[in-house]
Scaffold this motif. Sequence first.
Motif, PDB file in Angstrom:
ATOM      1  N   GLU A  49       1.153  -0.860  -0.240  1.00  0.00           N
ATOM      2  CA  GLU A  49      -0.023   0.109   0.557  1.00  0.00           C
ATOM      3  C   GLU A  49       0.721   1.290  -0.186  1.00  0.00           C
ATOM      4  OE1 GLU A  49      -2.910   0.179   2.779  1.00  0.00           O
ATOM      5  OE2 GLU A  49      -3.630   1.683   2.314  1.00  0.00           O
ATOM      6  N   LYS A  54      -3.702  -0.548  13.767  1.00  0.00           N
ATOM      7  CA  LYS A  54      -5.106   0.539  13.117  1.00  0.00           C
ATOM      8  C   LYS A  54      -6.703   0.132  13.544  1.00  0.00           C
ATOM      9  CE  LYS A  54      -6.883   2.429   8.975  1.00  0.00           C
ATOM     10  NZ  LYS A  54      -5.520   2.695   7.515  1.00  0.00           N
ATOM     11  N   ARG A 102      -2.366   3.308  16.802  1.00  0.00           N
ATOM     12  CA  ARG A 102      -2.900   4.591  15.680  1.00  0.00           C
ATOM     13  C   ARG A 102      -3.430   5.557  16.182  1.00  0.00           C
ATOM     14  NH1 ARG A 102      -2.894   4.202  10.587  1.00  0.00           N
ATOM     15  NH2 ARG A 102      -1.142   5.050   9.340  1.00  0.00           N
ATOM     16  N   LYS A 151       0.365  10.709  13.244  1.00  0.00           N
ATOM     17  CA  LYS A 151       1.049  11.231  12.059  1.00  0.00           C
ATOM     18  C   LYS A 151       1.928  12.743  12.636  1.00  0.00           C
ATOM     19  CE  LYS A 151      -1.517   8.447   8.873  1.00  0.00           C
ATOM     20  NZ  LYS A 151      -2.131   8.566   7.536  1.00  0.00           N
ATOM     21  N   ASP A 196      -2.993  13.917   6.907  1.00  0.00           N
ATOM     22  CA  ASP A 196      -2.016  12.907   6.106  1.00  0.00           C
ATOM     23  C   ASP A 196      -1.106  12.978   5.529  1.00  0.00           C
ATOM     24  OD1 ASP A 196      -1.898  10.418   5.374  1.00  0.00           O
ATOM     25  OD2 ASP A 196      -3.727  10.053   4.093  1.00  0.00           O
ATOM     26  N   GLU A 253       4.080   9.448  -0.317  1.00  0.00           N
ATOM     27  CA  GLU A 253       2.791   8.907  -0.902  1.00  0.00           C
ATOM     28  C   GLU A 253       1.925  10.581  -2.104  1.00  0.00           C
ATOM     29  OE1 GLU A 253      -0.009   8.100   2.278  1.00  0.00           O
ATOM     30  OE2 GLU A 253      -1.761   8.007   0.612  1.00  0.00           O
TER      31      GLU A 253
HETATM   32  O1  GCW Z   1      -2.164   8.399   3.830  1.00  0.00           O
HETATM   33  C1  GCW Z   1      -3.645   7.167   4.197  1.00  0.00           C
HETATM   34  C2  GCW Z   1      -3.137   6.384   3.183  1.00  0.00           C
HETATM   35  C3  GCW Z   1      -3.587   5.200   3.252  1.00  0.00           C
HETATM   36  C4  GCW Z   1      -3.593   4.343   4.778  1.00  0.00           C
HETATM   37  C5  GCW Z   1      -3.755   5.596   5.684  1.00  0.00           C
HETATM   38  C6  GCW Z   1      -3.320   5.424   7.303  1.00  0.00           C
HETATM   39  C7  GCW Z   1      -2.981   2.611   4.977  1.00  0.00           C
HETATM   40  O2  GCW Z   1      -3.948   6.588   1.938  1.00  0.00           O
HETATM   41  O3  GCW Z   1      -3.329   4.106   1.998  1.00  0.00           O
HETATM   42  O4  GCW Z   1      -3.327   2.724   5.082  1.00  0.00           O
HETATM   43  O5  GCW Z   1      -2.901   6.648   5.372  1.00  0.00           O
HETATM   44  O6  GCW Z   1      -2.192   6.273   7.103  1.00  0.00           O
HETATM   45  O7  GCW Z   1      -3.557   4.659   8.098  1.00  0.00           O
END
Ligand code: GCW
Length: 704
Positions: free
Chosen positions: A192, A312, A349, A385, A390, A418
């Motif tokens: 992923e 998660k 998370r 994060k 994100d 990403e």
């Molecule tokens: O940034 C987003 C991504 C998902 C990812 C999610 C996460 C693994 O687009 O692909 O999933 O965050 O951090 O859980």
Amino acid sequence: MKISRRRFVGTGLAGAAGLYVAGNAQAQQPLPDEDGYKLWLRYAPPPRNAASEYRQAVRGIIVEGASPAAQAARLELTTAIEAMLGTPPSDSRAGVIIAGTPSNSALIRGRGWQSDLAPLGKEGFLIRSTTLDGRNAIAVASEGETGVLYGAFHLLRLMQTGQSIERLNIAERPRLQLRLVNHWDNLDGSIERGYAGRSIWQWSELPGTISPRYADYARAQASIGVNGAAINNVNADARLLSPEYLEKVAALAGVWRPYGVRMYVSINVASPIRLGGLATADPLDKGVADWWKAKAEEIYKIIPDFGGFLVKANSEGQPGPKDYGRTHADGANVLADALAPHGGAVIWRAFIYDEDVDPDRAKRAYLEFTRLDGKFRPNVLVQVKNGAIDFMPREPFHPLFGAMKQTPVLAEVQATQEYLGQAKHLVYLGTMWKEFLDADTYAKGKGSTVGRVLEGAVHSYPVTGMVAVLNTGLDTNWCGHHFSQANWYAAGRLAWNHELSAERIADEWTRMTLTNDNATVEKIRGMMMTSRETYVNYTMPLGLHHLIGGDHYAPMPQNGQAPRSDWTATYYHQASAEGVGFDRSMKGDQAVAQYFPPVRDMFDSLATCPEEFLLWFHHLPWTYRLKSRQTLWDGLVEKYYSGARDAAALAAAWQSLASQIDARRHKEVAARLAIQTGDAAKWRDQILRYFQGFSKLEIKSPGA
Ligand code: GCW
């Protein structure tokens, strides 16, 4: 386990020593092609002047101890020095490296450094110039075998970067305890958000076949101090906890062990149902708790130093405790109780954003987690994060940093680019992560930086750490783009010491990976240092964010259709004829109030809000005057144009280095820079044209 002598098989600089003199300004011959497999552990011949010093200093290597970890240190030092200097003649007047712990090495014990070693712990180390039988010697010492290995890599780094190794007196210890990576690798070999080929874990071959790549992986991690890895995607497949897969996981853990890399796995909270056949996965159900206890026992039987579970839950379709009306703390605690007797941790998370919590996605995790602070077991850590949305090209730090007083918080950053050009664009993230780590939360007054929060210096945390979502795949060079390796490198180095500068890390990486020629290093470092700002400028400047569509690559500000509104772009930029931006000020949805007062006020007031976060916190008319007196519209236009121009300049700068880099890597990087240059211009035009549909103002291209 046996440590194989085959290193980096079949790739790169075969028999490199003597092929060329690094510091290659006057090189006559073309440099031999390299494929990038060796990462920053190429052990190329050092610059000529340094080489003669090193030859005097290092004629012999004595690593006492028979454990796999001691063997790993011995093998690394031997092969590295041999590669860098050629086979050294034995010379009794010359120097020797001695490495070990007071318990496995009489030579180290005899030095009487125990009281200096104690505060450095089992992963810290001393490197000191000393003598042995009247000869000059360099001692690498630690209380722990992993510390010795880290010290060996540190000494090798000094040599790889052309520094003097005379009069050494170095004491290092990691600032954070858990220096982890997360792999978002699936059991079918896909990754992923992976942009460097398929997964390096060959599940169908394991445990019978052990790819030499696994040990090289562990070496690379140890060389930057990474001491744990969660091997599978957080969108977790329950099958990973089946006996069949655990055996494979245990085999990998065995390869990593000598290098101090501990195994973690991402678990699916519904495993008691999917694997165990139970009717529920309710964390307060006794049968569920027993199932997790038994599973933990099963794991520790075959992986005695297992690190723990990464989770998660109730996020993006994953099952979780809220499915049963329970809290995230309930969900974490049942796992924590199962792992506690074995010394394992639960890493839960904070990437959750249920729409019923608040209309603004940026506010949700803070609201859910701050009310659970104090309710988690001591072996639970919350992984947050860097920003509240994100992994955007630029986000203000997540307000949870500094806000969790009783629950240790780990930072999660993403080396997989990403939203930052993936493996197509040259974007060095060291600067971005430093901006984050150095940001002041003011949680306990001035100086409460994110870095200090992480190390438990603001609120005292029993466990500390930082995590990077890693960008590795089966591509020969591991990361797709040769320069993406620098993000892996930087993640480890910053987790080791968040006070290192982004510039120093870029310098180290460049010297170890590409060249030691000073003028070339300076140029490359310059490219790296500005690259992230360049990317921000041609994608999402002035606090714009989430201007993306499905593949998270090309910006897509027009994206207004998605299963959830907070997956669209229009939800975030809110462009209209009047203006643009998300009003999170006290007059808006008050997301700024999640920050401690001076930070809140700084973001809230237009007079003090840093312009790089302007449209993150404010909705403003197109004609709003920036500090430069330009209108917001003209300022945006300028940012997009400068970003695209600077992307082209990166390509030109790289072109000018053709004689300094081997042809293969030069060409491969150049090809990606051409894509970047083209995309940057395309994205600039698309985004500006889209916003122009609202502003109706002229695109006055600067310099045009
Ligand atoms: O940034 C987003 C991504 C998902 C990812 C999610 C996460 C693994 O687009 O692909 O999933 O965050 O951090 O859980």
